[in-house]
Design an enzyme around this catalytic site. Structure first.
Site, PDB file in Angstrom:
ATOM      1  N   GLY A 141      23.948 -17.534  34.462  1.00  0.00           N
ATOM      2  CA  GLY A 141      23.523 -16.822  33.011  1.00  0.00           C
ATOM      3  C   GLY A 141      22.284 -16.191  33.151  1.00  0.00           C
ATOM      4  O   GLY A 141      21.618 -16.213  34.276  1.00  0.00           O
ATOM      5  N   CYS A 165      29.469 -23.281  46.601  1.00  0.00           N
ATOM      6  CA  CYS A 165      29.455 -24.078  45.566  1.00  0.00           C
ATOM      7  C   CYS A 165      28.924 -25.374  45.714  1.00  0.00           C
ATOM      8  O   CYS A 165      29.098 -26.137  46.423  1.00  0.00           O
ATOM      9  CB  CYS A 165      30.871 -24.130  45.193  1.00  0.00           C
ATOM     10  SG  CYS A 165      31.174 -25.073  43.392  1.00  0.00           S
ATOM     11  N   GLY A 188      33.384 -28.595  39.472  1.00  0.00           N
ATOM     12  CA  GLY A 188      33.747 -29.059  40.776  1.00  0.00           C
ATOM     13  C   GLY A 188      35.102 -28.656  41.152  1.00  0.00           C
ATOM     14  O   GLY A 188      36.014 -29.362  42.036  1.00  0.00           O
ATOM     15  N   LEU A 189      35.014 -27.113  41.127  1.00  0.00           N
ATOM     16  CA  LEU A 189      36.366 -26.640  41.684  1.00  0.00           C
ATOM     17  C   LEU A 189      37.739 -26.798  41.340  1.00  0.00           C
ATOM     18  O   LEU A 189      38.432 -27.026  42.108  1.00  0.00           O
ATOM     19  CB  LEU A 189      36.147 -26.433  43.385  1.00  0.00           C
ATOM     20  CG  LEU A 189      35.067 -25.726  43.877  1.00  0.00           C
ATOM     21  CD1 LEU A 189      35.249 -26.093  45.601  1.00  0.00           C
ATOM     22  CD2 LEU A 189      35.261 -24.218  43.782  1.00  0.00           C
ATOM     23  N   ASN A 205      25.806 -17.530  44.150  1.00  0.00           N
ATOM     24  CA  ASN A 205      26.355 -18.458  43.293  1.00  0.00           C
ATOM     25  C   ASN A 205      25.316 -19.110  42.594  1.00  0.00           C
ATOM     26  O   ASN A 205      24.094 -18.768  42.419  1.00  0.00           O
ATOM     27  CB  ASN A 205      27.129 -19.366  44.457  1.00  0.00           C
ATOM     28  CG  ASN A 205      28.121 -19.935  43.647  1.00  0.00           C
ATOM     29  OD1 ASN A 205      28.122 -20.542  42.898  1.00  0.00           O
ATOM     30  ND2 ASN A 205      29.211 -20.137  44.808  1.00  0.00           N
ATOM     31  N   THR A 206      25.560 -20.213  41.742  1.00  0.00           N
ATOM     32  CA  THR A 206      24.857 -20.895  40.948  1.00  0.00           C
ATOM     33  C   THR A 206      23.366 -21.596  41.555  1.00  0.00           C
ATOM     34  O   THR A 206      23.853 -22.168  42.858  1.00  0.00           O
ATOM     35  CB  THR A 206      25.504 -21.964  40.089  1.00  0.00           C
ATOM     36  OG1 THR A 206      26.238 -22.848  41.131  1.00  0.00           O
ATOM     37  CG2 THR A 206      26.574 -21.244  39.063  1.00  0.00           C
TER      38      THR A 206
END
Ligand SMILES: Cc1cc2nc3c(=O)[nH]c(=O)nc-3n(C[C@H](O)[C@H](O)[C@H](O)COP(=O)(O)OP(=O)(O)OC[C@H]3O[C@@H](n4cnc5c(N)ncnc54)[C@H](O)[C@@H]3O)c2cc1C
Ligand SMILES: Cc1cc2nc3c(=O)[nH]c(=O)nc-3n(C[C@H](O)[C@H](O)[C@H](O)COP(=O)(O)O)c2cc1C
Ligand code: FES
Lengths: 262, 304
Positions: free
Chosen positions: B218, B131, B72-73, B193-194
């Site tokens: 990953g 994000c 969370g940044l 990004n994820t």
């Protein structure tokens, strides 16, 4: 931190679901520090405290709780592990204290063993209180006694030692949330356990909290958090303290009493 | 000798390997392990105007061939980044920085870009519009092409540094957002990004992450990232920094064949703190193995 390849020299069951592993390698570790072990087939490493570090050897003690520790328990001697060593701040032992009390809960007890040895070397004789769920999960009792230390054991089911929690053995029941009345008197050899001027604790958070509440003297408490890296890079393990945000893996796992926010 | 150098918007990098934002902090932990100047560049932790603690813990979970995070940044805020973190980093790192910024409004992005863009160390501004961790924050910009374009324009207006928009994979059509950012003036794109993800603890029967959802990264996401880089490469003509599960020199080559001009390495650094160093060391050997003399020649080479 160092990344090392360490050979398993022993991996034996020492209690219910609990194993002791010895790893050959330059055993440099401060008490309270941990290692982070890469496991085949899993992405994240698993953090485990150093229980003992001697010339050319590390000892860890771990409980099987999930896939990672299950896997670790299957590793034969001779297997080489990729391990990050020297992680975490460890306990600060350069203190003006006389009679430290060490309180361990379950597999939180191992780091206190190396701590006890180091304190002993500094001429301090710690008292030890170890709490477990039940007799079959007791670890390190004899090892601490072999150091010449007095050890009080508690089990929640009363199958060995004092029935109840470590706080029941500490004998300072006042203010302990949920502590059962009447056990203070039932503590075996409890006389004198109140005689300590500093606390070092490691165990589940509920235990740490109870010890914090039950003791008035200064102390250090070792915390756990889920870790992404174990060496300060990912901010996965942060916690809030009175002195700002800290990473359990780097500025912890040991926090001083005065900085803890529950 | 093979040539590993690449160019991003006029910025010459000795090699295409860049640690990804969020997996390398501000470099300090890695500087103790190896000379950071072997890196092509370095993307530091996502910075917001105000300091942030981030989400409650646990915020890390295991995943098959990867990990999920809901950090969370967490970052010390723009002022501390400029006055404390970057001066420390500049003592050990002399290559270009990729300044990764986040915000909860277009103005906040602009404020970060303006302040960081002034620093000579900063080579690229990387705008994290993707994000997936922050409610009502990054996500909404990253999934809406109009909002993505607005942020791009606001950031472009306040800095002369190349602006790369970092895209979220959690969208129906990533090329639509990519095109919108290019049209709004983006100098390049970073992706991915994820991926939004979760785990459930069988013992407690509750989500593992306190935040319920987090972002998957990953090796698990490498083929997805590769596909998106490939698609975006066909849709735009600005350079792409490819990322998502890159863990070896071979992965770097594969990502560049898909269309990346440079590559970022995230989660791999957490599992193996020497990941970037290992990849950089192995890269020339892998290039020779696959008959590559100039790495730059292979960018987008997989396209038919
Ligand atoms: C600094 C530190 C020191 C530790 N020292 C020891 C030790 O000496 N001996 C020992 O037995 N255990 C220790 N642990 C806990 C140990 O890391 C976890 O039990 C282990 O990671 C679980 O992995 P798993 O794959 O078996 O379980 P998983 O399948 O990942 O999870 C099973 C359960 O374990 C718990 N868990 C998972 N990861 C962690 C974690 N990183 N920290 C705490 N709990 C976790 C979760 O509550 C989960 O429900 C320590 C943890 C930390 C952070
Ligand atoms: C712990 C962690 C923190 C991250 N923080 C950020 C961030 O602050 N800003 C950002 O743009 N991306 C962030 N990311 C995303 C990575 O930069 C990268 O895009 C993503 O993880 C995919 O690459 P990987 O699979 O190599 O990790 C983070 C990733 C991880 C694992
Ligand atoms: S586990 Fe990555 S910063 Fe602590």
């Amino acid at each position: 931190m160092e990344k090392m390849l360490l050979k398993v020299t022993e991996n034996v069951k020492i209690a219910k679901n609990i194993y002791r592993m010895r790893l050959a390698g330059e055993g440099k570790a401060k008490p309270g520090q941990f290692v982070n072990i890469m496991l085949g087939g899993l992405f994240l490493r698993r953090p485990i405290s150093v229980c003992d570090a001697a010339e050319g050897e590390f000892t860890i003690i771990y409980k099987v709780v999930g896939r990672g520790t299950e896997l670790l328990a299957t590793y034969p001697t001779g297997k080489v592990l990729d391990v990050l060593t020297g992680l975490g701040n460890g306990y600060d032992i350069n203190l003006d204290i006389m009679r430290p009390l060490l309180v361990g809960g379950g597999v939180g007890s191992p780091p206190l063993y190396l701590l006890a040895k180091r304190l002993f070397e500094l001429g301090k004789t710690p008292r030890v209180v170890l709490g477990f769920n039940t007799a079959s999960e007791i670890i390190l009792e004899n090892e601490f006694r072999d150091l010449g230390l007095e050890v009080n054991i508690t089990t929640i089911d009363g199958s060995r030692g004092t029935r109840g929690f470590v706080t029941d053995a500490i004998g300072c029941l006042s203010g302990v949330e949920g502590a059962k009345e009447g056990f203070a008197g039932a503590v075996e050899g409890a006389e004198g356990t109140g005689d300590f001027d500093y606390v070092f604790a490691c165990g589940p958070e509920a235990m740490l909290r109870a010890v914090y509440d039950a003791t008035q003297v200064d102390g250090q408490f070792s915390f756990e958090e889920r870790m992404g890296c174990g060496f300060g890079a990912c901010m996965g393990c942060s916690c809030k303290t009175r002195y700002g945000y800290k990473r359990i893996c780097t500025e912890g796992p040991v926090l001083k009493r005065g900085e803890i926010i529950w | 000798m093979v040539d590993t150098s690449v160019t991003l918007s006029g910025l010459r990098l000795d090699n295409p390997v860049i640690p990804a934002s969020g997996a390398f902090g501000f470099g300090a932990e890695f500087a103790k392990l190896y000379d950071l100047n072997i890196l092509g560049a370095l993307a530091f932790k996502g910075t917001t105007v105000e300091p942030r603690f981030g989400n409650p813990t646990p915020r890390i979970a295991e995943a098959p061939m990867g990990m999920i995070n809901s950090v969370g940044l967490q970052n010390p805020g723009l002022e501390a980044v400029i006055n404390e973190e970057l001066p420390k980093l500049s003592e050990v790192f002399h290559k270009p920085l990729v300044a990764n910024i986040s915000g909860f409004s277009a103005e906040e992005y602009a404020a970060c870009a303006k302040a960081l863009g002034k620093l000579p160390q900063v080579g690229i501004i990387e705008v994290n519009i993707s994000c997936p961790n922050v409610h009502g924050g990054g996500m909404s910009f990253g999934v809406d092409s109009k909002l993505a374009a607005t942020v791009t324009r606001e950031v472009k207006a306040v800095t002369t540094k190349p602006v790369y928009i970092k895209l979220s994979p959690n969208v129906t059509d990533i090329t639509e957002i990519a095109t919108a950012c290019e049209e709004a003036g983006a100098d390049g794109l970073s992706l991915i990004n994820t991926l939004s993800a979760m785990r459930i603890d069988l013992k407690t029967r509750k989500p593992v992450l306190a935040n319920t959802f987090g972002g998957l990264s990953g090796p698990a996401i490498f083929p997805v990232a590769l596909r998106m880089v490939y698609q975006v490469y066909e849709a735009v003509s600005i350079p792409i920094i490819g990322m998502g599960g890159v863990s070896s020199a071979e992965d770097v080559i594969e990502m560049m064949l898909a269309g990346a001009s440079a590559v970022q390495i995230g989660a791999a650094n957490l599992r193996n703190p020497f990941a970037c160093a290992d990849i950089i060391r192995e890269l020339p050997r892998a290039m020779e193995k696959y008959g590559i003399n100039r790495l730059e020649d292979i960018i987008g080479g997989a396209h038919r």
